[in-house]
Design a protein around this motif. Structure first.
Motif, mmCIF file in Angstrom:
data_model
loop_
_atom_site.group_PDB
_atom_site.id
_atom_site.type_symbol
_atom_site.label_atom_id
_atom_site.label_comp_id
_atom_site.label_asym_id
_atom_site.label_seq_id
_atom_site.Cartn_x
_atom_site.Cartn_y
_atom_site.Cartn_z
ATOM 1 N N LYS A 44 -7.982 -24.395 -3.183
ATOM 2 C CA LYS A 44 -8.235 -24.338 -1.747
ATOM 3 C C LYS A 44 -8.910 -23.041 -1.332
ATOM 4 O O LYS A 44 -8.924 -22.060 -2.074
ATOM 5 N N ILE A 45 -9.433 -23.076 -0.136
ATOM 6 C CA ILE A 45 -9.976 -21.891 0.505
ATOM 7 C C ILE A 45 -8.908 -21.440 1.492
ATOM 8 O O ILE A 45 -8.482 -22.215 2.352
ATOM 9 N N LEU A 46 -8.464 -20.206 1.327
ATOM 10 C CA LEU A 46 -7.419 -19.673 2.191
ATOM 11 C C LEU A 46 -8.049 -18.837 3.294
ATOM 12 O O LEU A 46 -8.800 -17.901 3.021
ATOM 13 N N ILE A 47 -7.748 -19.202 4.533
ATOM 14 C CA ILE A 47 -8.257 -18.505 5.716
ATOM 15 C C ILE A 47 -7.094 -17.711 6.309
ATOM 16 O O ILE A 47 -6.046 -18.280 6.605
ATOM 17 N N VAL A 48 -7.296 -16.409 6.471
ATOM 18 C CA VAL A 48 -6.214 -15.540 6.931
ATOM 19 C C VAL A 48 -6.661 -14.759 8.165
ATOM 20 O O VAL A 48 -7.638 -14.008 8.111
ATOM 21 N N ASP A 49 -5.939 -14.958 9.250
ATOM 22 C CA ASP A 49 -6.195 -14.224 10.484
ATOM 23 C C ASP A 49 -4.934 -14.283 11.330
ATOM 24 O O ASP A 49 -4.218 -15.278 11.290
ATOM 25 N N ASP A 50 -4.679 -13.252 12.102
ATOM 26 C CA ASP A 50 -3.480 -13.227 12.931
ATOM 27 C C ASP A 50 -3.690 -13.859 14.307
ATOM 28 O O ASP A 50 -2.761 -13.910 15.104
ATOM 29 N N HIS A 51 -4.884 -14.382 14.558
ATOM 30 C CA HIS A 51 -5.172 -15.065 15.827
ATOM 31 C C HIS A 51 -5.409 -16.548 15.572
ATOM 32 O O HIS A 51 -6.315 -16.918 14.819
ATOM 33 N N GLU A 52 -4.627 -17.367 16.221
ATOM 34 C CA GLU A 52 -4.689 -18.824 16.042
ATOM 35 C C GLU A 52 -6.072 -19.386 16.376
ATOM 36 O O GLU A 52 -6.580 -20.260 15.665
ATOM 37 N N GLY A 74 -0.905 -10.823 6.229
ATOM 38 C CA GLY A 74 -1.227 -10.395 4.871
ATOM 39 C C GLY A 74 -0.140 -10.776 3.878
ATOM 40 O O GLY A 74 -0.429 -11.181 2.754
ATOM 41 N N ASP A 75 1.114 -10.668 4.302
ATOM 42 C CA ASP A 75 2.234 -11.059 3.426
ATOM 43 C C ASP A 75 2.153 -12.527 3.050
ATOM 44 O O ASP A 75 2.306 -12.897 1.884
ATOM 45 N N GLU A 76 1.926 -13.366 4.042
ATOM 46 C CA GLU A 76 1.830 -14.808 3.807
ATOM 47 C C GLU A 76 0.638 -15.128 2.897
ATOM 48 O O GLU A 76 0.728 -15.977 2.009
ATOM 49 N N ALA A 77 -0.462 -14.410 3.103
ATOM 50 C CA ALA A 77 -1.649 -14.617 2.265
ATOM 51 C C ALA A 77 -1.346 -14.275 0.810
ATOM 52 O O ALA A 77 -1.701 -15.032 -0.098
ATOM 53 N N VAL A 118 -9.684 -8.233 8.383
ATOM 54 C CA VAL A 118 -9.424 -6.868 7.933
ATOM 55 C C VAL A 118 -8.197 -6.289 8.622
ATOM 56 O O VAL A 118 -7.292 -5.774 7.972
ATOM 57 N N ARG A 119 -8.166 -6.406 9.938
ATOM 58 C CA ARG A 119 -7.096 -5.731 10.696
ATOM 59 C C ARG A 119 -6.075 -6.742 11.186
ATOM 60 O O ARG A 119 -6.347 -7.556 12.066
ATOM 61 N N MET A 120 -4.901 -6.645 10.575
ATOM 62 C CA MET A 120 -3.770 -7.483 10.968
ATOM 63 C C MET A 120 -2.540 -6.586 11.011
ATOM 64 O O MET A 120 -2.471 -5.587 10.297
ATOM 65 N N PRO A 121 -1.553 -6.951 11.819
ATOM 66 C CA PRO A 121 -0.324 -6.160 11.830
ATOM 67 C C PRO A 121 0.377 -6.243 10.469
ATOM 68 O O PRO A 121 0.290 -7.251 9.778
#
Length: 178
Positions: free
Chosen positions: A6-14, A37-40, A56-59
């Motif tokens: 899969k392609i994993l998309i990571v962002d803290d904004h829905e 980032g932890d979940e990723a 790049v920038r996530m809590p």
């Protein structure tokens, strides 16, 4: 790597996750999402990730922290990463990202066509790379098994180093001798 990576998309904004999924849906690849980032890292370490689109920038754990960790782990060090940022071009960020071996650094808002082109290229290249690695492993096992087995009559031996290998019948060298 199975073809269903899969392609994993990571962002803290829905809303960003939704926009990226919508942009990549026409490619037909399996998509997964993470909001931190932890979940990723957890998903990447479980396997089945063939490409990572990472804010790049996530809590908490930042995108750069995720990449730093991935590059230290053998099973994840070759997964291509596209970093996403909404904070504009930054020399320090660019140097750090490419120093970690990131495939690309993309500024938000993202052009869907450009993103699909990059994703298709990187994902397919990674799949081909993994398929070649698997083939090499299989060939090494075959050669090792062949070299460990005693030579038996009727079973052709693999050439030993230093032995001359005769040319194949259809090769240009063989045709020149006739």
């Amino acid at each position: 790597m199975p073809s269903d990576a899969k392609i994993l998309i990571v962002d803290d904004h829905e809303e960003t996750l939704y926009a990226l999924e919508s942009a990549l849906a026409p490619l037909g690849y399996r998509l997964a999402r993470a909001t931190s980032g932890d979940e990723a890292l957890k998903q990447v370490l479980r396997g089945q990730v063939g490409l990572l689109l990472l804010d790049v920038r996530m809590p908490g754990v930042s995108g750069l922290d995720v990449v730093r960790y991935m590059r230290r782990v053998e099973q994840t060090q070759h997964i291509p990463v596209i970093l996403l940022t909404g904070f504009g071009a930054d020399q320090e960020l660019t140097a750090a990202a490419f120093g970690l071996g990131v495939a690309d650094l993309v500024m938000k808002p993202i052009d869907p066509w450009s993103l699909r082109t990059k994703v298709r290229y990187l994902y397919d290249a990674y799949r081909r790379h993994r398929a070649l690695e698997e083939e090499v492993r299989e060939l090494r096992a075959l050669v090792k098994g062949h070299a460990d087995a005693p030579e038996r009559p009727g079973r052709p031996a693999l050439p030993r180093p230093g032995r001359r290998v005769p040319p194949q019948r259809d090769s240009p060298a063989a045709k020149n001798r006739t």
